[in-house]
Design a protein around this motif. Sequence first.
Motif, short mmCIF file in Angstrom:
data_model
loop_
_atom_site.label_atom_id
_atom_site.label_comp_id
_atom_site.label_asym_id
_atom_site.label_seq_id
_atom_site.Cartn_x
_atom_site.Cartn_y
_atom_site.Cartn_z
N ARG A 15 0.83 -1.22 0.00
CA ARG A 15 0.00 0.00 0.00
C ARG A 15 0.86 1.27 0.00
O ARG A 15 0.43 2.31 -0.46
N VAL A 16 2.09 1.16 0.50
CA VAL A 16 2.99 2.33 0.51
C VAL A 16 3.25 2.81 -0.91
O VAL A 16 3.03 3.98 -1.23
N MET A 17 3.68 1.90 -1.78
CA MET A 17 3.97 2.30 -3.16
C MET A 17 2.70 2.67 -3.90
O MET A 17 2.70 3.60 -4.70
N ASP A 18 1.62 1.96 -3.62
CA ASP A 18 0.34 2.29 -4.27
C ASP A 18 -0.07 3.73 -3.95
O ASP A 18 -0.47 4.48 -4.84
N ALA A 19 0.02 4.11 -2.68
CA ALA A 19 -0.36 5.47 -2.27
C ALA A 19 0.54 6.50 -2.93
O ALA A 19 0.07 7.53 -3.41
N ALA A 20 1.84 6.22 -2.97
CA ALA A 20 2.79 7.15 -3.58
C ALA A 20 2.52 7.31 -5.07
O ALA A 20 2.46 8.43 -5.59
N ARG A 21 2.34 6.20 -5.76
CA ARG A 21 2.10 6.22 -7.21
C ARG A 21 0.79 6.94 -7.54
O ARG A 21 0.74 7.74 -8.47
N GLU A 22 -0.27 6.66 -6.78
CA GLU A 22 -1.56 7.30 -7.03
C GLU A 22 -1.48 8.82 -6.86
O GLU A 22 -2.01 9.57 -7.68
N ALA A 23 -0.81 9.26 -5.80
CA ALA A 23 -0.69 10.70 -5.56
C ALA A 23 0.10 11.37 -6.67
O ALA A 23 -0.30 12.43 -7.19
N LEU A 24 1.20 10.76 -7.07
CA LEU A 24 2.04 11.35 -8.10
C LEU A 24 1.36 11.32 -9.47
O LEU A 24 1.40 12.30 -10.23
N ALA A 25 0.70 10.21 -9.79
CA ALA A 25 0.04 10.08 -11.10
C ALA A 25 -1.10 11.06 -11.27
O ALA A 25 -1.46 11.40 -12.40
N SER A 26 -1.65 11.56 -10.17
CA SER A 26 -2.71 12.55 -10.28
C SER A 26 -2.17 13.91 -10.72
O SER A 26 -2.95 14.79 -11.10
N MET A 27 -0.85 14.06 -10.70
CA MET A 27 -0.23 15.34 -11.04
C MET A 27 0.68 15.27 -12.27
O MET A 27 0.75 16.23 -13.03
N HIS A 28 1.41 14.15 -12.41
CA HIS A 28 2.43 14.03 -13.45
C HIS A 28 2.48 12.59 -13.98
O HIS A 28 1.97 11.67 -13.33
N HIS A 29 3.15 12.45 -15.11
CA HIS A 29 3.36 11.11 -15.67
C HIS A 29 4.45 10.40 -14.87
O HIS A 29 5.56 10.90 -14.73
N VAL A 30 4.12 9.22 -14.33
CA VAL A 30 5.08 8.42 -13.56
C VAL A 30 5.79 7.49 -14.53
O VAL A 30 5.15 6.69 -15.21
N GLU A 31 7.11 7.61 -14.60
CA GLU A 31 7.91 6.77 -15.50
C GLU A 31 8.28 5.43 -14.87
O GLU A 31 8.32 4.41 -15.56
N ALA A 32 8.59 5.43 -13.58
CA ALA A 32 9.06 4.21 -12.92
C ALA A 32 8.97 4.38 -11.41
O ALA A 32 8.92 5.50 -10.91
#
Length: 103
Positions: free
Chosen positions: A21-38
Amino acid sequence: MPSYRAVLQITGLRPGNAPERVMDAAREALASMHHVEADQIDIVRGVPQITLRFLVEAENDSDEVAAARRAALAVQDAVEDVATTGRLQVLRRSRGRWVPLGL
């Protein structure tokens, strides 16, 4: 588009949350603002840390850096709901190197 990294230490897991859930939360927050590459998780000197690489829309340097900092802080805020965190770093890709930016 400029490439950035947010690197966040994870110092503990809050009760009732699965580790993924740690990475899921981080990825979701970031993807709402910018394109996540990795994204990745590493253990550095015995401390887990997550790294997310993302792109910021090209503008001028100060606006790009400000956007990257806001994104990194949003990641930290989202992760704090599921885990306790330590040091947060923001880095920018420049001429083949990752250059740390101050928060």
